[in-house]
Design a protein around this motif. Structure first.
Motif, PDB file in Angstrom:
ATOM      1  N   GLY A 229       0.815  -1.216   0.000  1.00  0.00           N
ATOM      2  CA  GLY A 229       0.000   0.000   0.000  1.00  0.00           C
ATOM      3  C   GLY A 229       0.845   1.260   0.000  1.00  0.00           C
TER       4      GLY A 229
ATOM      5  N   THR B  45      -4.966   6.257  -2.724  1.00  0.00           N
ATOM      6  CA  THR B  45      -4.711   4.905  -2.218  1.00  0.00           C
ATOM      7  C   THR B  45      -5.621   4.587  -1.040  1.00  0.00           C
TER       8      THR B  45
ATOM      9  N   SER C 175      -8.475   1.695  -1.229  1.00  0.00           N
ATOM     10  CA  SER C 175      -8.271   0.592  -0.284  1.00  0.00           C
ATOM     11  C   SER C 175      -9.446   0.472   0.681  1.00  0.00           C
ATOM     12  N   SER C 176     -10.034   1.611   1.045  1.00  0.00           N
ATOM     13  CA  SER C 176     -11.203   1.587   1.929  1.00  0.00           C
ATOM     14  C   SER C 176     -12.373   0.863   1.263  1.00  0.00           C
TER      15      SER C 176
ATOM     16  N   TYR D 154     -11.667  -2.792   1.557  1.00  0.00           N
ATOM     17  CA  TYR D 154     -11.899  -3.112   2.972  1.00  0.00           C
ATOM     18  C   TYR D 154     -13.399  -3.300   3.221  1.00  0.00           C
TER      19      TYR D 154
ATOM     20  N   LEU E  31      -6.158  -6.755   2.681  1.00  0.00           N
ATOM     21  CA  LEU E  31      -5.692  -5.971   1.534  1.00  0.00           C
ATOM     22  C   LEU E  31      -6.088  -4.502   1.680  1.00  0.00           C
ATOM     23  N   GLY E  32      -7.321  -4.271   2.104  1.00  0.00           N
ATOM     24  CA  GLY E  32      -7.781  -2.896   2.307  1.00  0.00           C
ATOM     25  C   GLY E  32      -7.019  -2.186   3.410  1.00  0.00           C
TER      26      GLY E  32
ATOM     27  N   GLY F  66      -3.651  -0.805   2.459  1.00  0.00           N
ATOM     28  CA  GLY F  66      -3.596   0.471   1.757  1.00  0.00           C
ATOM     29  C   GLY F  66      -3.979   1.655   2.617  1.00  0.00           C
TER      30      GLY F  66
END
Length: 537
Positions: free
Chosen positions: A63, A76, A80-81, A84, A132-133, A136
Protein backbone atom coordinates in the motif's frame (compact mmCIF):
# COMPACT_ATOMS: atom_id res chain seq x y z
CA UNK A 1 -4.79 28.82 8.88
CA UNK A 2 -4.32 26.90 12.12
CA UNK A 3 -8.10 26.70 12.58
CA UNK A 4 -8.42 25.21 9.10
CA UNK A 5 -5.56 22.82 9.89
CA UNK A 6 -7.36 21.51 12.96
CA UNK A 7 -10.59 20.98 10.99
CA UNK A 8 -8.69 18.90 8.44
CA UNK A 9 -6.91 17.00 11.21
CA UNK A 10 -10.26 16.22 12.84
CA UNK A 11 -11.58 14.71 9.58
CA UNK A 12 -8.53 12.46 9.29
CA UNK A 13 -8.61 11.53 12.97
CA UNK A 14 -12.35 10.73 12.79
CA UNK A 15 -11.74 8.49 9.78
CA UNK A 16 -9.01 6.63 11.64
CA UNK A 17 -11.19 6.18 14.73
CA UNK A 18 -14.01 4.69 12.62
CA UNK A 19 -11.66 2.37 10.71
CA UNK A 20 -9.98 1.19 13.90
CA UNK A 21 -13.36 0.52 15.52
CA UNK A 22 -14.10 -1.91 12.69
CA UNK A 23 -10.65 -3.50 12.88
CA UNK A 24 -10.65 -3.97 16.65
CA UNK A 25 -14.16 -5.40 16.67
CA UNK A 26 -13.10 -8.07 14.18
CA UNK A 27 -9.74 -8.85 15.82
CA UNK A 28 -11.34 -9.09 19.28
CA UNK A 29 -13.88 -11.62 18.00
CA UNK A 30 -11.98 -13.63 15.44
CA UNK A 31 -10.43 -16.31 17.68
CA UNK A 32 -13.79 -16.91 19.33
CA UNK A 33 -15.60 -16.92 15.96
CA UNK A 34 -13.16 -19.47 14.53
CA UNK A 35 -13.39 -21.77 17.56
CA UNK A 36 -17.11 -21.41 18.27
CA UNK A 37 -18.70 -20.96 14.84
CA UNK A 38 -16.11 -22.52 12.47
CA UNK A 39 -15.06 -25.19 15.00
CA UNK A 40 -11.31 -24.79 14.73
CA UNK A 41 -9.02 -25.90 17.57
CA UNK A 42 -7.63 -23.13 19.81
CA UNK A 43 -3.98 -23.47 18.64
CA UNK A 44 -5.13 -23.52 14.99
CA UNK A 45 -7.41 -20.52 15.49
CA UNK A 46 -4.61 -18.61 17.29
CA UNK A 47 -2.14 -19.28 14.47
CA UNK A 48 -4.71 -18.41 11.77
CA UNK A 49 -5.44 -15.09 13.46
CA UNK A 50 -1.70 -14.41 13.81
CA UNK A 51 -1.19 -15.28 10.13
CA UNK A 52 -4.03 -12.97 9.13
CA UNK A 53 -2.69 -10.09 11.23
CA UNK A 54 0.75 -10.75 9.78
CA UNK A 55 -0.51 -10.59 6.21
CA UNK A 56 -2.50 -7.45 7.01
CA UNK A 57 0.51 -5.53 8.21
CA UNK A 58 2.98 -6.79 5.61
CA UNK A 59 0.56 -5.76 2.86
CA UNK A 60 1.07 -2.24 4.16
CA UNK A 61 4.41 -2.21 2.33
CA UNK A 62 2.46 -2.76 -0.90
CA UNK A 63 0.00 0.00 0.00
CA UNK A 64 2.81 2.41 0.82
CA UNK A 65 4.62 1.56 -2.42
CA UNK A 66 1.50 2.25 -4.50
CA UNK A 67 0.92 5.57 -2.71
CA UNK A 68 4.49 6.83 -3.02
CA UNK A 69 5.07 5.57 -6.57
CA UNK A 70 1.80 5.86 -8.46
CA UNK A 71 -1.50 6.77 -6.79
CA UNK A 72 -0.68 9.26 -4.05
CA UNK A 73 -1.75 8.80 -0.43
CA UNK A 74 -5.31 10.09 -0.66
CA UNK A 75 -6.36 8.01 -3.69
CA UNK A 76 -4.71 4.91 -2.22
CA UNK A 77 -6.65 5.34 1.03
CA UNK A 78 -10.01 5.82 -0.72
CA UNK A 79 -9.60 2.83 -3.06
CA UNK A 80 -8.27 0.59 -0.28
CA UNK A 81 -11.20 1.59 1.93
CA UNK A 82 -13.58 0.34 -0.78
CA UNK A 83 -11.80 -3.04 -0.84
CA UNK A 84 -11.90 -3.11 2.97
CA UNK A 85 -15.64 -2.42 2.90
CA UNK A 86 -16.32 -5.32 0.49
CA UNK A 87 -14.41 -7.65 2.82
CA UNK A 88 -16.46 -6.48 5.81
CA UNK A 89 -19.69 -7.05 3.88
CA UNK A 90 -18.59 -10.62 3.05
CA UNK A 91 -17.64 -11.21 6.70
CA UNK A 92 -21.11 -10.07 7.76
CA UNK A 93 -22.69 -12.42 5.20
CA UNK A 94 -20.58 -15.30 6.54
CA UNK A 95 -21.93 -14.67 10.02
CA UNK A 96 -25.54 -14.19 8.79
CA UNK A 97 -26.08 -17.08 6.34
CA UNK A 98 -26.24 -20.45 8.12
CA UNK A 99 -25.11 -22.40 5.05
CA UNK A 100 -21.74 -20.60 5.22
CA UNK A 101 -20.98 -22.11 8.65
CA UNK A 102 -20.78 -25.71 9.93
CA UNK A 103 -24.08 -27.42 10.75
CA UNK A 104 -25.19 -27.40 14.41
CA UNK A 105 -23.88 -30.15 16.67
CA UNK A 106 -26.03 -33.17 17.41
CA UNK A 107 -26.39 -34.53 20.93
CA UNK A 108 -22.83 -35.87 20.73
CA UNK A 109 -20.84 -32.63 21.02
CA UNK A 110 -17.54 -34.49 20.74
CA UNK A 111 -18.26 -35.21 17.08
CA UNK A 112 -19.38 -31.83 15.74
CA UNK A 113 -19.11 -31.28 11.97
CA UNK A 114 -16.21 -29.11 10.83
CA UNK A 115 -16.36 -26.31 8.29
CA UNK A 116 -16.38 -27.41 4.65
CA UNK A 117 -13.65 -26.16 2.27
CA UNK A 118 -16.23 -23.86 0.64
CA UNK A 119 -17.29 -22.33 3.96
CA UNK A 120 -13.68 -21.75 4.99
CA UNK A 121 -12.82 -20.33 1.55
CA UNK A 122 -15.62 -17.75 1.74
CA UNK A 123 -14.59 -16.65 5.24
CA UNK A 124 -10.90 -16.39 4.45
CA UNK A 125 -11.62 -14.56 1.18
CA UNK A 126 -13.45 -11.95 3.23
CA UNK A 127 -10.54 -11.71 5.66
CA UNK A 128 -8.10 -11.44 2.73
CA UNK A 129 -9.98 -8.43 1.35
CA UNK A 130 -10.01 -6.80 4.80
CA UNK A 131 -6.25 -7.40 5.02
CA UNK A 132 -5.69 -5.97 1.53
CA UNK A 133 -7.78 -2.90 2.31
CA UNK A 134 -6.05 -2.30 5.62
CA UNK A 135 -2.71 -2.58 3.83
CA UNK A 136 -3.60 0.47 1.76
CA UNK A 137 -5.30 2.50 4.48
CA UNK A 138 -3.19 2.21 7.61
CA UNK A 139 0.31 3.18 6.39
CA UNK A 140 -0.92 6.17 4.40
CA UNK A 141 -3.41 7.86 6.74
CA UNK A 142 -0.82 9.06 9.33
CA UNK A 143 1.53 10.27 6.59
CA UNK A 144 -1.36 11.96 4.80
CA UNK A 145 -2.28 13.70 8.06
CA UNK A 146 1.31 14.82 8.62
CA UNK A 147 1.40 16.13 5.02
CA UNK A 148 -1.22 18.71 6.00
CA UNK A 149 1.44 20.48 8.13
CA UNK A 150 3.83 22.78 6.29
CA UNK A 151 7.35 21.88 7.44
CA UNK A 152 8.55 25.34 6.45
CA UNK A 153 6.10 26.96 8.88
CA UNK A 154 7.35 26.64 12.46
CA UNK A 155 3.86 27.10 13.94
CA UNK A 156 2.35 24.38 11.78
CA UNK A 157 5.33 22.09 12.29
CA UNK A 158 4.95 22.29 16.07
CA UNK A 159 1.40 20.98 15.72
CA UNK A 160 2.58 17.90 13.78
CA UNK A 161 3.73 16.14 16.95
CA UNK A 162 0.45 17.00 18.65
CA UNK A 163 -1.29 15.47 15.63
CA UNK A 164 0.65 12.22 16.10
CA UNK A 165 -0.53 11.99 19.72
CA UNK A 166 -4.09 12.86 18.68
CA UNK A 167 -3.88 10.28 15.92
CA UNK A 168 -2.76 7.62 18.41
CA UNK A 169 -5.62 8.53 20.75
CA UNK A 170 -8.09 8.27 17.83
CA UNK A 171 -6.92 4.69 17.36
CA UNK A 172 -7.65 4.07 21.02
CA UNK A 173 -11.09 5.74 20.81
CA UNK A 174 -11.98 3.36 17.97
CA UNK A 175 -10.57 0.47 19.98
CA UNK A 176 -12.49 1.52 23.09
CA UNK A 177 -15.84 1.57 21.29
CA UNK A 178 -15.04 -1.61 19.35
CA UNK A 179 -13.99 -3.54 22.44
CA UNK A 180 -16.92 -2.43 24.58
CA UNK A 181 -20.06 -1.40 22.71
CA UNK A 182 -19.50 -3.49 19.57
CA UNK A 183 -18.27 -6.61 21.36
CA UNK A 184 -21.18 -6.41 23.81
CA UNK A 185 -23.71 -6.11 20.99
CA UNK A 186 -22.03 -9.10 19.36
CA UNK A 187 -22.31 -11.12 22.56
CA UNK A 188 -26.00 -10.26 22.99
CA UNK A 189 -27.18 -10.17 19.36
CA UNK A 190 -24.75 -12.52 17.59
CA UNK A 191 -21.89 -12.23 15.13
CA UNK A 192 -24.12 -10.95 12.31
CA UNK A 193 -24.77 -7.78 14.32
CA UNK A 194 -21.20 -7.78 15.65
CA UNK A 195 -19.74 -7.64 12.14
CA UNK A 196 -22.62 -5.75 10.49
CA UNK A 197 -22.44 -2.60 12.62
CA UNK A 198 -18.68 -2.08 12.05
CA UNK A 199 -19.37 -2.53 8.33
CA UNK A 200 -21.77 0.40 8.44
CA UNK A 201 -19.28 2.46 10.43
CA UNK A 202 -16.55 1.62 7.93
CA UNK A 203 -18.78 3.04 5.18
CA UNK A 204 -19.21 6.18 7.28
CA UNK A 205 -15.43 6.51 7.66
CA UNK A 206 -15.05 6.66 3.87
CA UNK A 207 -17.69 9.39 3.68
CA UNK A 208 -15.90 11.33 6.44
CA UNK A 209 -12.59 11.23 4.60
CA UNK A 210 -14.18 12.17 1.28
CA UNK A 211 -15.85 15.19 2.91
CA UNK A 212 -12.53 16.97 3.21
CA UNK A 213 -11.50 16.46 -0.42
CA UNK A 214 -11.45 20.20 -1.38
CA UNK A 215 -9.49 21.19 1.75
CA UNK A 216 -6.61 18.73 1.82
CA UNK A 217 -3.03 19.37 0.81
CA UNK A 218 -1.81 16.76 -1.67
CA UNK A 219 1.68 15.60 -2.49
CA UNK A 220 2.26 14.06 -5.89
CA UNK A 221 3.63 10.50 -6.19
CA UNK A 222 7.41 10.60 -6.41
CA UNK A 223 8.08 7.35 -8.26
CA UNK A 224 9.12 3.98 -6.91
CA UNK A 225 11.57 4.28 -4.02
CA UNK A 226 12.42 0.58 -4.38
CA UNK A 227 13.44 1.12 -8.03
CA UNK A 228 15.70 3.97 -6.89
CA UNK A 229 17.23 1.69 -4.25
CA UNK A 230 17.99 -0.98 -6.83
CA UNK A 231 19.51 1.61 -9.18
CA UNK A 232 21.91 2.79 -6.48
CA UNK A 233 23.03 -0.75 -5.67
CA UNK A 234 23.45 -1.73 -9.34
CA UNK A 235 25.42 1.41 -10.27
CA UNK A 236 27.58 1.25 -7.12
CA UNK A 237 28.53 -2.38 -7.86
CA UNK A 238 29.24 -1.59 -11.53
CA UNK A 239 31.44 1.38 -10.64
CA UNK A 240 33.22 -0.63 -7.95
CA UNK A 241 34.35 -3.23 -10.48
CA UNK A 242 35.35 -0.42 -12.82
CA UNK A 243 37.74 0.80 -10.13
CA UNK A 244 35.78 3.86 -8.93
CA UNK A 245 37.22 5.44 -5.76
CA UNK A 246 35.50 7.61 -3.16
CA UNK A 247 37.55 10.29 -1.42
CA UNK A 248 37.17 13.94 -0.37
CA UNK A 249 38.73 14.94 -3.68
CA UNK A 250 36.13 13.06 -5.73
CA UNK A 251 33.08 15.18 -6.48
CA UNK A 252 29.82 13.28 -6.31
CA UNK A 253 27.10 14.02 -8.84
CA UNK A 254 24.02 16.08 -7.97
CA UNK A 255 21.61 17.95 -10.22
CA UNK A 256 22.05 21.71 -10.43
CA UNK A 257 18.38 22.53 -9.83
CA UNK A 258 17.09 23.84 -6.49
CA UNK A 259 15.16 20.63 -5.82
CA UNK A 260 16.34 17.08 -6.46
CA UNK A 261 15.33 15.21 -9.61
CA UNK A 262 12.97 13.09 -7.50
CA UNK A 263 9.62 14.75 -8.13
CA UNK A 264 8.67 17.00 -5.20
CA UNK A 265 11.59 15.92 -3.01
CA UNK A 266 14.17 18.21 -1.46
CA UNK A 267 17.87 17.60 -1.89
CA UNK A 268 19.70 15.62 0.79
CA UNK A 269 23.16 16.43 2.09
CA UNK A 270 25.92 13.88 1.77
CA UNK A 271 26.71 11.77 4.85
CA UNK A 272 29.88 9.70 5.40
CA UNK A 273 28.14 6.43 6.32
CA UNK A 274 27.98 3.50 3.89
CA UNK A 275 30.66 5.02 1.66
CA UNK A 276 30.49 2.11 -0.77
CA UNK A 277 27.11 3.39 -1.99
CA UNK A 278 28.69 6.77 -2.85
CA UNK A 279 30.27 5.02 -5.83
CA UNK A 280 26.84 5.17 -7.51
CA UNK A 281 27.28 8.98 -7.72
CA UNK A 282 30.84 8.92 -9.02
CA UNK A 283 30.98 10.26 -12.59
CA UNK A 284 33.83 8.62 -14.48
CA UNK A 285 33.88 10.74 -17.62
CA UNK A 286 31.76 13.92 -17.71
CA UNK A 287 32.05 13.96 -21.51
CA UNK A 288 30.53 10.51 -22.15
CA UNK A 289 28.39 9.75 -19.09
CA UNK A 290 24.65 10.02 -19.62
CA UNK A 291 23.72 12.08 -16.57
CA UNK A 292 19.98 11.52 -17.14
CA UNK A 293 20.17 7.71 -16.97
CA UNK A 294 19.87 6.63 -13.32
CA UNK A 295 20.95 3.08 -14.22
CA UNK A 296 24.35 4.59 -15.06
CA UNK A 297 24.68 7.52 -12.67
CA UNK A 298 22.76 8.30 -9.47
CA UNK A 299 22.50 11.58 -7.59
CA UNK A 300 23.69 12.22 -4.04
CA UNK A 301 20.05 12.58 -2.94
CA UNK A 302 19.17 9.19 -4.41
CA UNK A 303 22.14 7.58 -2.64
CA UNK A 304 21.22 9.26 0.64
CA UNK A 305 17.67 7.89 0.36
CA UNK A 306 19.02 4.34 0.46
CA UNK A 307 21.41 5.25 3.27
CA UNK A 308 18.48 6.54 5.31
CA UNK A 309 16.61 3.27 4.80
CA UNK A 310 19.67 1.26 5.87
CA UNK A 311 20.07 3.42 8.98
CA UNK A 312 16.49 3.00 10.20
CA UNK A 313 16.31 -0.72 9.39
CA UNK A 314 18.19 -1.94 12.52
CA UNK A 315 15.97 0.25 14.72
CA UNK A 316 12.92 -1.30 13.08
CA UNK A 317 14.25 -4.85 13.46
CA UNK A 318 15.09 -4.37 17.15
CA UNK A 319 11.51 -3.42 18.10
CA UNK A 320 9.75 -6.47 16.61
CA UNK A 321 9.64 -8.26 19.99
CA UNK A 322 6.99 -5.79 21.20
CA UNK A 323 4.76 -6.86 18.32
CA UNK A 324 5.25 -10.48 19.38
CA UNK A 325 3.94 -9.48 22.81
CA UNK A 326 1.02 -7.50 21.37
CA UNK A 327 -0.04 -10.55 19.33
CA UNK A 328 -1.07 -12.22 22.60
CA UNK A 329 -3.90 -9.70 23.14
CA UNK A 330 -5.95 -11.11 20.27
CA UNK A 331 -4.98 -14.76 20.81
CA UNK A 332 -4.06 -16.31 24.17
CA UNK A 333 -5.05 -13.32 26.35
CA UNK A 334 -8.47 -13.59 24.71
CA UNK A 335 -8.65 -17.35 25.30
CA UNK A 336 -7.85 -16.78 28.99
CA UNK A 337 -10.61 -14.17 29.24
CA UNK A 338 -13.14 -16.64 27.88
CA UNK A 339 -12.65 -19.29 30.60
CA UNK A 340 -12.56 -16.99 33.65
CA UNK A 341 -15.56 -15.68 35.58
CA UNK A 342 -16.85 -12.68 33.62
CA UNK A 343 -20.00 -12.02 35.62
CA UNK A 344 -20.39 -8.41 36.70
CA UNK A 345 -23.48 -8.41 38.87
CA UNK A 346 -26.40 -10.79 38.44
CA UNK A 347 -27.42 -9.76 34.91
CA UNK A 348 -24.28 -8.69 33.08
CA UNK A 349 -21.51 -10.83 31.57
CA UNK A 350 -18.38 -9.03 30.36
CA UNK A 351 -17.62 -9.99 26.74
CA UNK A 352 -14.28 -11.82 26.55
CA UNK A 353 -13.08 -9.49 23.80
CA UNK A 354 -13.73 -6.43 25.95
CA UNK A 355 -10.79 -7.15 28.25
CA UNK A 356 -8.52 -5.45 25.73
CA UNK A 357 -10.17 -2.21 26.79
CA UNK A 358 -7.78 -2.05 29.75
CA UNK A 359 -4.89 -1.67 27.32
CA UNK A 360 -6.81 1.18 25.69
CA UNK A 361 -7.56 2.84 29.05
CA UNK A 362 -3.83 2.95 29.73
CA UNK A 363 -3.34 5.10 26.61
CA UNK A 364 -5.95 7.62 27.79
CA UNK A 365 -4.09 7.89 31.09
CA UNK A 366 -0.49 7.67 29.89
CA UNK A 367 -0.50 9.97 26.85
CA UNK A 368 -2.14 13.06 28.50
CA UNK A 369 -0.03 12.72 31.67
CA UNK A 370 3.13 12.33 29.61
CA UNK A 371 2.29 15.30 27.38
CA UNK A 372 1.06 17.73 30.05
CA UNK A 373 3.13 16.81 33.11
CA UNK A 374 6.12 14.63 32.27
CA UNK A 375 7.33 16.35 29.07
CA UNK A 376 7.68 19.86 30.65
CA UNK A 377 9.67 18.38 33.55
CA UNK A 378 11.98 16.33 31.33
CA UNK A 379 12.40 19.24 28.90
CA UNK A 380 14.11 21.25 31.63
CA UNK A 381 16.58 18.43 32.24
CA UNK A 382 17.26 17.28 28.67
CA UNK A 383 16.69 20.52 26.70
CA UNK A 384 14.96 18.37 24.08
CA UNK A 385 11.72 19.81 22.65
CA UNK A 386 9.92 16.47 23.15
CA UNK A 387 11.37 15.69 26.57
CA UNK A 388 12.52 12.23 25.59
CA UNK A 389 13.79 11.59 22.10
CA UNK A 390 11.75 9.24 19.95
CA UNK A 391 14.40 6.54 20.42
CA UNK A 392 14.28 6.93 24.21
CA UNK A 393 10.49 6.79 24.18
CA UNK A 394 10.55 3.57 22.15
CA UNK A 395 13.08 2.03 24.52
CA UNK A 396 10.90 2.86 27.53
CA UNK A 397 7.99 1.04 25.90
CA UNK A 398 10.14 -2.04 25.24
CA UNK A 399 11.26 -2.00 28.90
CA UNK A 400 7.66 -1.89 30.13
CA UNK A 401 6.64 -4.81 27.88
CA UNK A 402 8.91 -7.18 29.86
CA UNK A 403 6.79 -6.62 32.98
CA UNK A 404 3.57 -7.18 31.02
CA UNK A 405 4.64 -10.68 29.96
CA UNK A 406 6.18 -11.47 33.36
CA UNK A 407 2.90 -10.57 35.07
CA UNK A 408 0.95 -12.63 32.51
CA UNK A 409 3.14 -15.64 33.30
CA UNK A 410 2.78 -15.20 37.07
CA UNK A 411 -1.00 -14.74 36.94
CA UNK A 412 -1.53 -17.72 34.61
CA UNK A 413 0.65 -19.90 36.88
CA UNK A 414 -1.45 -18.82 39.86
CA UNK A 415 -4.66 -19.56 37.95
CA UNK A 416 -3.51 -22.93 36.64
CA UNK A 417 -2.36 -24.19 40.04
CA UNK A 418 -5.29 -22.75 42.01
CA UNK A 419 -7.85 -25.14 43.46
CA UNK A 420 -10.70 -22.80 42.44
CA UNK A 421 -9.31 -21.86 39.02
CA UNK A 422 -12.70 -22.17 37.31
CA UNK A 423 -14.23 -19.46 39.52
CA UNK A 424 -11.41 -16.88 39.41
CA UNK A 425 -12.44 -13.42 38.24
CA UNK A 426 -11.43 -12.23 34.79
CA UNK A 427 -10.13 -9.06 36.46
CA UNK A 428 -6.99 -11.00 37.40
CA UNK A 429 -5.97 -10.40 33.78
CA UNK A 430 -6.16 -6.61 34.05
CA UNK A 431 -2.44 -6.12 34.89
CA UNK A 432 -1.16 -7.87 31.77
CA UNK A 433 -3.54 -5.95 29.49
CA UNK A 434 -2.92 -2.62 31.24
CA UNK A 435 0.88 -2.83 31.37
CA UNK A 436 1.11 -3.97 27.76
CA UNK A 437 -1.08 -0.99 26.80
CA UNK A 438 1.48 1.30 28.45
CA UNK A 439 4.30 -0.31 26.51
CA UNK A 440 2.43 0.25 23.26
CA UNK A 441 1.62 3.88 24.13
CA UNK A 442 5.27 4.81 24.46
CA UNK A 443 6.67 2.72 21.63
CA UNK A 444 3.97 3.38 19.01
CA UNK A 445 4.03 7.18 19.26
CA UNK A 446 7.82 7.12 19.43
CA UNK A 447 7.87 5.08 16.22
CA UNK A 448 5.47 7.48 14.50
CA UNK A 449 7.75 10.41 15.35
CA UNK A 450 10.98 8.57 14.52
CA UNK A 451 10.04 7.12 11.16
CA UNK A 452 8.30 10.26 9.90
CA UNK A 453 11.20 12.52 10.97
CA UNK A 454 13.92 10.28 9.57
CA UNK A 455 12.14 9.41 6.32
CA UNK A 456 13.08 11.40 3.26
CA UNK A 457 10.40 13.14 1.19
CA UNK A 458 10.23 10.25 -1.27
CA UNK A 459 9.76 7.47 1.29
CA UNK A 460 7.37 8.78 3.96
CA UNK A 461 4.70 6.13 3.38
CA UNK A 462 7.24 3.35 2.94
CA UNK A 463 8.91 4.17 6.28
CA UNK A 464 5.48 4.35 7.93
CA UNK A 465 4.60 0.96 6.46
CA UNK A 466 7.96 -0.43 7.52
CA UNK A 467 7.32 0.23 11.20
CA UNK A 468 3.72 -1.02 10.96
CA UNK A 469 4.81 -4.17 9.13
CA UNK A 470 6.69 -5.28 12.23
CA UNK A 471 3.30 -5.95 13.84
CA UNK A 472 2.69 -8.43 11.04
CA UNK A 473 6.11 -10.00 11.41
CA UNK A 474 5.57 -10.19 15.18
CA UNK A 475 2.31 -12.06 14.54
CA UNK A 476 4.05 -14.48 12.19
CA UNK A 477 6.83 -15.00 14.73
CA UNK A 478 4.09 -15.80 17.25
CA UNK A 479 2.69 -18.42 14.85
CA UNK A 480 6.14 -19.93 14.39
CA UNK A 481 6.78 -19.93 18.14
CA UNK A 482 3.45 -21.66 18.82
CA UNK A 483 4.34 -24.37 16.28
CA UNK A 484 7.82 -24.80 17.77
CA UNK A 485 6.40 -25.15 21.28
CA UNK A 486 3.78 -27.63 20.06
CA UNK A 487 6.43 -29.77 18.38
CA UNK A 488 8.75 -29.59 21.39
CA UNK A 489 6.15 -30.36 24.07
CA UNK A 490 3.46 -32.18 22.08
CA UNK A 491 -0.26 -31.52 21.79
CA UNK A 492 -1.33 -34.30 24.17
CA UNK A 493 -0.77 -34.72 27.88
CA UNK A 494 2.06 -32.50 29.06
CA UNK A 495 1.80 -30.16 26.06
CA UNK A 496 2.17 -26.49 26.87
CA UNK A 497 -0.49 -25.30 24.41
CA UNK A 498 -3.70 -27.32 24.18
CA UNK A 499 -7.39 -26.69 23.50
CA UNK A 500 -8.12 -26.76 27.23
CA UNK A 501 -6.07 -24.08 28.97
CA UNK A 502 -6.51 -25.91 32.28
CA UNK A 503 -4.44 -28.75 30.83
CA UNK A 504 -1.94 -26.39 29.20
CA UNK A 505 1.14 -24.63 30.55
CA UNK A 506 0.57 -21.21 29.02
CA UNK A 507 2.52 -19.61 31.86
CA UNK A 508 5.68 -21.26 30.51
CA UNK A 509 4.98 -19.80 27.08
CA UNK A 510 4.55 -16.31 28.56
CA UNK A 511 7.83 -16.72 30.47
CA UNK A 512 9.61 -17.44 27.18
CA UNK A 513 8.08 -14.27 25.70
CA UNK A 514 9.24 -12.22 28.70
CA UNK A 515 12.78 -13.56 28.26
CA UNK A 516 12.70 -12.75 24.52
CA UNK A 517 11.55 -9.20 25.36
CA UNK A 518 14.41 -8.76 27.85
CA UNK A 519 17.05 -9.93 25.35
CA UNK A 520 15.49 -7.73 22.68
CA UNK A 521 15.73 -4.67 24.97
CA UNK A 522 19.49 -5.09 25.28
CA UNK A 523 19.75 -5.44 21.51
CA UNK A 524 17.64 -2.30 21.00
CA UNK A 525 19.74 -0.23 23.41
CA UNK A 526 22.89 -1.32 21.56
CA UNK A 527 21.35 -0.28 18.22
CA UNK A 528 19.87 3.00 19.49
CA UNK A 529 23.12 4.16 21.11
CA UNK A 530 24.91 3.72 17.79
CA UNK A 531 22.21 5.26 15.65
CA UNK A 532 23.23 8.35 13.71
CA UNK A 533 20.42 10.04 11.81
CA UNK A 534 20.65 11.83 8.50
CA UNK A 535 20.31 15.20 10.27
CA UNK A 536 23.42 14.45 12.32
CA UNK A 537 25.71 14.31 9.31
Amino acid sequence: MLKKLWKIACLIVANEAAERLSAFTVSASLVLYLTKEMRESLPDAATHVSDWVGATYLLMLVGAFLADAYLGRYLTVILSSAVYLVGMIMLTISASVTSLRPAPCNTDTSNCPSATPGQSAFLYSALALVALGTGGVKPNVPSFGADQHDENDERELSYKYTFFNLFFLSIKVGALLGLTVMVYIEQEKGYAWGFGLPTGIMFASVVILAAGFPRYRYKKPMGSVFTRFIQVIVVAVKNHFKGAKVSPEVKLYEVATEESDILGARKLSHTPQYRFLDKAAVMEDPETTDITNRWKLCTVTQVEELKTFLRVFPVWASTIALSLSLAQQSTFFLAQSKILDRNLGPNFVIPAGSMQVFAVINAFITVPIYEKIVVPIIQRKTNHHRGLTSLQRMGLGLFISIFALASASAIEHMRRTSSNRNSLSVFWLVPQFFILGGAESFTYVGQLEFFYDEATDGMKSVCGALFLSEIGIGSWVNTALVKIVERATGTGEGGWLRDDLNDSKLDYYYAILAAISAVNLFLYVWVARRYKGRHQG
